[in-house]
Design a protein around this motif. Structure first.
Motif, short mmCIF file in Angstrom:
data_model
loop_
_atom_site.label_atom_id
_atom_site.label_comp_id
_atom_site.label_asym_id
_atom_site.label_seq_id
_atom_site.Cartn_x
_atom_site.Cartn_y
_atom_site.Cartn_z
N ASN A 1 -16.28 61.79 -44.45
CA ASN A 1 -15.50 62.76 -43.69
C ASN A 1 -14.72 62.15 -42.53
OD1 ASN A 1 -15.02 65.48 -44.28
ND2 ASN A 1 -16.13 66.17 -42.47
N ARG A 2 -14.39 60.85 -42.65
CA ARG A 2 -13.61 60.20 -41.60
C ARG A 2 -12.42 59.45 -42.19
NH1 ARG A 2 -17.22 56.38 -38.00
NH2 ARG A 2 -15.10 55.87 -37.29
N ILE A 3 -11.39 59.26 -41.35
CA ILE A 3 -10.25 58.41 -41.70
C ILE A 3 -10.43 57.11 -40.93
CG2 ILE A 3 -7.76 58.12 -41.46
CD1 ILE A 3 -7.55 61.19 -41.76
N THR A 4 -10.38 55.98 -41.64
CA THR A 4 -10.64 54.69 -41.01
C THR A 4 -9.63 53.64 -41.45
OG1 THR A 4 -12.18 54.07 -42.79
CG2 THR A 4 -13.13 55.10 -40.82
N SER A 5 -9.54 52.59 -40.65
CA SER A 5 -8.74 51.41 -41.00
C SER A 5 -9.73 50.28 -41.20
CB SER A 5 -7.76 51.08 -39.88
OG SER A 5 -7.01 49.91 -40.19
N ASP A 6 -9.71 49.66 -42.37
CA ASP A 6 -10.75 48.70 -42.72
C ASP A 6 -10.16 47.45 -43.38
OD1 ASP A 6 -13.19 50.44 -42.16
OD2 ASP A 6 -12.07 51.69 -43.55
N ARG A 7 -10.83 46.33 -43.15
CA ARG A 7 -10.43 45.08 -43.80
C ARG A 7 -11.09 44.97 -45.17
NH1 ARG A 7 -9.46 39.90 -40.20
NH2 ARG A 7 -8.06 41.53 -39.44
N ALA B 1 -11.21 35.57 -60.64
CA ALA B 1 -9.85 35.25 -61.10
C ALA B 1 -8.79 35.40 -60.01
CB ALA B 1 -9.49 36.15 -62.28
N ASN B 2 -9.23 35.72 -58.78
CA ASN B 2 -8.27 35.94 -57.68
C ASN B 2 -7.26 37.02 -58.02
OD1 ASN B 2 -9.63 33.79 -56.59
ND2 ASN B 2 -7.95 32.34 -56.79
N ASP B 3 -7.69 38.09 -58.68
CA ASP B 3 -6.77 39.12 -59.13
C ASP B 3 -7.08 40.51 -58.56
OD1 ASP B 3 -9.09 39.76 -60.44
OD2 ASP B 3 -8.23 39.68 -62.47
N TRP B 4 -7.90 40.55 -57.51
CA TRP B 4 -8.23 41.80 -56.82
C TRP B 4 -8.98 42.77 -57.73
CZ3 TRP B 4 -7.90 42.64 -51.65
CH2 TRP B 4 -7.15 41.70 -50.92
N SER B 5 -9.68 42.28 -58.73
CA SER B 5 -10.47 43.15 -59.59
C SER B 5 -11.87 43.41 -59.03
CB SER B 5 -10.58 42.54 -61.00
OG SER B 5 -11.18 41.26 -60.95
N ALA B 6 -12.22 42.74 -57.94
CA ALA B 6 -13.48 42.97 -57.25
C ALA B 6 -13.25 42.72 -55.76
CB ALA B 6 -14.58 42.06 -57.78
N VAL B 7 -13.70 43.66 -54.92
CA VAL B 7 -13.44 43.55 -53.49
C VAL B 7 -14.68 43.92 -52.69
CG1 VAL B 7 -11.00 44.14 -53.83
CG2 VAL B 7 -12.63 45.95 -53.20
N ARG B 8 -14.66 43.51 -51.42
CA ARG B 8 -15.68 43.93 -50.47
C ARG B 8 -14.98 44.48 -49.24
NH1 ARG B 8 -20.11 39.28 -49.74
NH2 ARG B 8 -21.29 41.01 -48.84
N VAL B 9 -15.54 45.52 -48.65
CA VAL B 9 -14.95 46.19 -47.49
C VAL B 9 -15.79 45.89 -46.26
CG1 VAL B 9 -14.26 48.41 -46.51
CG2 VAL B 9 -14.06 48.02 -48.98
N LEU B 10 -15.12 45.52 -45.17
CA LEU B 10 -15.82 45.20 -43.93
C LEU B 10 -16.32 46.48 -43.26
CD1 LEU B 10 -16.57 42.94 -41.90
CD2 LEU B 10 -14.38 43.39 -40.76
#
Length: 210
Positions: free
Chosen positions: A166-172, A179-188
């Motif tokens: 229920n929040r709006i956030t800015s996250d890294r 494969a360096n293709d953004w098919s898996a990510v982690r959020v800070l």
């Protein structure tokens, strides 16, 4: 900016301009080696080899997509945040739609398929594009977040709703795919980078022509 018809009329050549960078866009079915050209809405032309015509039976294709300017993005975030005020529940989908201008309906897990011919898809972050997370046990409806800044080839900043309930956030966000293709990510988050999240990639808004 215009949508739909631009992407269709722009498909001609497998290489656009030589700006010294390469970009890969996913074809309708995300096949290995299927690459399309990309030109950003700010006039920067980028290109990569398309899938060989012989393998597809058609000429190589290119797509033109829009990149949001900082002021445009800030205004869109402000307007979308204002719309969210007073709502008892804030969700990622309407927020991402309001900020990006990408008019896709349905749960986040369906956006990649629903993009169809109207919205190009690919594996390179562009400001204003939507990062589409796959459905998982932790996120059964999937998730969508809008790229607000590209900090490096494997690091971006996103603006998103309901990543924290229920929040709006800015996250890294960092790309952790093999494969360096953004098919898996982690959020800070507050304690460091969280779990690995599978994604489809980025959905783009087509740029206007002329």
């Amino acid at each position: 900016m215009g949508q739909g018809s631009t992407a269709r009329t722009a498909r001609r050549s497998g290489i656009i301009g030589g700006a010294g960078e390469t970009v890969g866009l996913a074809a309708r079915a995300r096949r290995p080696g299927a690459m399309l050209g990309l030109a950003l809405g700010l006039g920067l032309a980028l290109g990569v080899p398309a899938l060989p015509a012989a393998a597809r039976g058609t000429a190589p294709e290119t797509v033109v997509v829009a990149s949001m300017a900082p002021r445009e993005l800030a205004a869109a975030v402000s307007e979308a945040t204002d719309r969210s005020r007073g709502r008892s529940r804030i969700w990622c989908v309407p927020y991402a739609r309001d900020v990006s201008g990408i008019e896709i309906r349905g749960n986040a897990r369906t956006w990649w398929a629903r993009a169809g011919d109207d919205y190009p898809r690919g594996a390179r972050p562009v400001v204003g594009s939507v990062l589409n997370f796959r459905a998982t046990g932790a996120m059964p409806l999937g998730h969508v977040a809008v790229v607000s800044e590209v900090l490096g080839p494997r690091t971006i900043e996103v603006t998103q709703a309901n990543w924290i309930r229920n929040r709006i956030t800015s996250d890294r966000v960092v790309d952790v795919s093999e494969a360096n293709d953004w098919s898996a990510v982690r959020v800070l988050n507050a304690t460091g980078y969280g779990r690995v999240n599978p994604t489809y990639g980025f959905i783009y808004r087509p740029a206007t022509q002329g």
